[in-house]
Design a protein around this motif. Sequence first.
Motif: not given
Length: 74
Positions: A11-12, A41, A34-39
Amino acid sequence: MIEVLVEIGWNYVSVVHTEGDYGSTGYEALLGHARNDSRVCLADPLVIQDKDDNYDDVIIKLQKNPMTKVVVVF
């Protein structure tokens, strides 16, 4: 790419890309998803500069970030 990262449980993610069309475009596409998917970072990207041969600097920065476990390279 986002789905692969999520499936594996990362997730990172650190990102390294070249300055050229492939590297920059690949990073921008990943960033958009990634901006559209908070899973997932994304860390601040590290750029391999064609002129400066800064490979060692990029590696040192990756090693200094204790959060870096996964690196996506374009």
